[in-house]
Design a protein around this motif. Structure first.
Motif, PDB file in Angstrom:
ATOM      1  N   PHE A  94      24.286  -6.552  25.992  1.00 15.20           N
ATOM      2  CA  PHE A  94      24.715  -5.319  26.653  1.00 15.20           C
ATOM      3  C   PHE A  94      26.136  -4.936  26.217  1.00 15.20           C
ATOM      4  N   PHE A 100      24.272   1.311  27.343  1.00 15.56           N
ATOM      5  CA  PHE A 100      22.954   0.912  27.863  1.00 15.56           C
ATOM      6  C   PHE A 100      22.635   1.651  29.167  1.00 15.56           C
ATOM      7  N   ARG A 104      19.477   4.183  29.682  1.00 13.31           N
ATOM      8  CA  ARG A 104      18.545   4.167  30.829  1.00 13.31           C
ATOM      9  C   ARG A 104      18.398   5.576  31.411  1.00 13.31           C
ATOM     10  N   SER A 132      18.704  -7.675  25.053  1.00 12.43           N
ATOM     11  CA  SER A 132      19.189  -6.699  26.044  1.00 12.43           C
ATOM     12  C   SER A 132      18.180  -5.560  26.170  1.00 12.43           C
ATOM     13  N   MET A 133      17.687  -5.075  25.032  1.00 14.75           N
ATOM     14  CA  MET A 133      16.723  -3.972  25.040  1.00 14.75           C
ATOM     15  C   MET A 133      15.418  -4.410  25.713  1.00 14.75           C
ATOM     16  N   LEU A 136      15.933  -4.403  29.422  1.00 15.07           N
ATOM     17  CA  LEU A 136      16.018  -3.020  29.919  1.00 15.07           C
ATOM     18  C   LEU A 136      14.613  -2.381  30.006  1.00 15.07           C
ATOM     19  N   GLU A 139      12.556  -3.871  32.829  1.00 13.18           N
ATOM     20  CA  GLU A 139      12.940  -3.370  34.159  1.00 13.18           C
ATOM     21  C   GLU A 139      12.492  -1.926  34.371  1.00 13.18           C
ATOM     22  N   GLU A 140      12.330  -1.196  33.301  1.00 10.91           N
ATOM     23  CA  GLU A 140      11.885   0.197  33.425  1.00 10.91           C
ATOM     24  C   GLU A 140      10.358   0.310  33.329  1.00 10.91           C
ATOM     25  N   TYR A 178      25.598  -6.826  31.938  1.00  6.23           N
ATOM     26  CA  TYR A 178      24.250  -6.478  32.428  1.00  6.23           C
ATOM     27  C   TYR A 178      24.351  -5.616  33.689  1.00  6.23           C
ATOM     28  N   ALA A 181      25.611  -2.253  33.007  1.00  7.93           N
ATOM     29  CA  ALA A 181      24.624  -1.480  32.251  1.00  7.93           C
ATOM     30  C   ALA A 181      23.476  -1.018  33.144  1.00  7.93           C
ATOM     31  N   GLY A 183      21.720  -3.091  35.298  1.00  7.66           N
ATOM     32  CA  GLY A 183      20.744  -4.174  35.504  1.00  7.66           C
ATOM     33  C   GLY A 183      20.242  -4.188  36.942  1.00  7.66           C
ATOM     34  N   LYS A 184      18.931  -4.450  37.102  1.00  7.27           N
ATOM     35  CA  LYS A 184      18.326  -4.272  38.427  1.00  7.27           C
ATOM     36  C   LYS A 184      17.988  -5.583  39.126  1.00  7.27           C
TER      37      LYS A 184
END
Ligand SMILES: C[S@@+](CC[C@H](N)C(=O)[O-])C[C@H]1O[C@@H](n2cnc3c(N)ncnc32)[C@H](O)[C@@H]1O
Length: 289
Positions: A94, A100, A104, A132-133, A136, A139-140, A178, A181, A183-184
Motif C-alpha cells: 500500500f 489505493f 477504491r 496489496s491489490m 483490495l 475486500e471489494e 493498509y 488506504a 482497509g476494511k
C-alpha cells in the motif's frame, strides 16, 4: 601564462578526458550486456545508472568500469548481481496509501461493471504492490473475477514475490498504510507470522500470474483493464519512457486505467493526448483514444 593557469588548464583537460573515457566505458559495458545477455539498459537515465555502476564496480572489488565489463561478460553470476543492483527493487505494501484509497473510490466502481478484470503490475519487484491489490479486490468482492499479471525483469525479485514471504519488521508500517488506504478488516488476518517473517494467506495468490518481462525488450502479451507501472519509468530516459508508454497504450483496453508513480506523469510523453486524468494528484489516467 602563469604556472597556476597552466595547471588549471591541464586539470580541466584531464577532467574532460576522464569524463569522455567514463562515457565510453559505460557505453561499451551496456552494449556488451545487450549483445551478450539481451538486457537493454542503454536508455536508462544516466545519472542514477552511473551511480549504480560505480557502486557495483566497488562491490565487486574492482577499480574501473572496463574491469567490470570483463567480469560481467565472463561470469554470469556477476551479471546477475549487476541486474539486481540496477533494478532498484525498493517497494512496500500500500505504498502511497492515498493512491489505493482513491483507486477504491474512483476505479473500483468502474471495475464492478466488467464481467472479468485483467490487471498488469509492470515492474512489480518483490510483489508487495500485487498482494496489496489482491487484498483490495478481495475486500471489494471482485477478486474472484480478476487476474493479476505481475511482471519484472529481475528474476530474484519475482521469486520472492511468488513466495509471498515478507519481513515481519515491516508489518507495522504496512498495517498503517493498509488502514490509510481504506482497509476494511484487521490487516493481520491476511498473514501468518513465522520467526522473523510473515507468509500471506494462500488464497491471495490464487489469481496471480508471475512472469519475467522486460519493458525495454519484450512485447505486449495481453489486453488489460488496468496497468500499474509505478516508480519504474523514473529510471528511464525520454526515448525508453515513450517506448514503454507505447507498449501500455497497445495493451490497455478502451477506457483502460493507467496508474503511474507519485513522481511520474503522462504529460510530456507522446501519449499525453490519449488519456484523461481520473485523478491528477494520484496519477490515475483513463485511456480515451
Ligand atoms: C522501485 S521498483 C518499483 C516497485 C513497485 N512498482 C512500487 O512502486 O513499489 C522498480 C522495479 O522496476 C523493475 N524494472 C526496472 N527496469 C525494468 C524493465 N526494463 N523491465 C521490467 N521491470 C523493470 C525493477 O526490477 C524493479 O523491481
Amino acid at each position: 601564462m602563469t604556472s597556476g593557469d597552466h595547471t588549471g588548464i591541464e586539470l580541466n583537460l584531464e577532467d574532460k578526458n576522464d569524463w569522455e573515457l567514463e562515457q565510453i566505458e559505460i557505453e561499451l559495458l551496456l552494449e556488451g550486456i545487450h549483445r551478450f545477455y539481451g538486457y537493454d539498459f542503454r536508455n536508462y537515465a544516466l545519472p542514477s545508472l552511473r551511480r549504480r555502476i560505480w557502486h557495483h564496480v566497488h562491490a565487486e572489488g574492482l577499480t574501473t568500469i572496463s574491469a567490470l565489463q570483463d567480469k560481467v561478460l565472463h561470469e554470469r553470476s556477476c551479471f546477475e548481481r549487476l541486474v539486481h543492483n540496477l533494478s532498484i527493487p525498493v517497494t512496500e505494501m500500500f505504498r502511497d496509501p492515498n493512491l489505493f484509497l482513491t483507486f477504491r473510490q474512483k476505479v473500483i466502481p468502474l471495475l464492478r461493471t466488467y464481467p472479468y478484470i485483467r490487471i498488469w503490475h509492470a515492474g512489480c519487484s518483490t510483489g508487495e504492490e500485487v498482494y496489496s491489490m489482491a487484498i483490495l479486490l478481495h475486500e471489494e468482492g471482485l477478486y474472484d473475477k480478476a487476474r493479476i499479471y505481475a511482471t519484472d525483469m529481475n528474476s530474484r525479485s519475482l521469486q520472492q514475490a511468488k513466495e509471498g514471504v515478507f519481513d515481519i519488521k515491516r508489518m507495522k508500517q504496512y498495517t498503517k498504510n493498509y488502514l490509510e488506504a481504506g482497509g476494511k478488516q484487521s490487516f493481520s488476518e491476511y498473514y501468518t507470522a513465522k520467526y522473523n517473517s510473515v507468509i500471506f494467506q494462500p488464497f491471495l495468490k490464487k489469481n496471480m500470474i508471475f512472469a519475467e518481462h522486460n519493458l525495454a525488450t519484450d512485447r505486449s502479451f495481453n489486453e488489460f483493464n488496468v496497468i500499474f507501472c509505478r516508480n519504474v519509468m523514473i529510471y528511464f530516459n525520454d526515448e525508453l519512457r515513450n517506448h514503454v508508454h507505447g507498449l501500455f497504450h497497445e495493451s490497455l483496453s478502451h477506457f483502460g486505467i493507467l496508474v503511474l508513480g507519485a513522481k511520474e506523469s503522462i504529460h510530456f510523453t507522446n501519449f499525453s493526448d490519449s488519456y484523461e486524468a481520473l485523478d491528477r494528484t494520484e496519477k490515475i489516467y483513463r485511456k480515451i483514444k
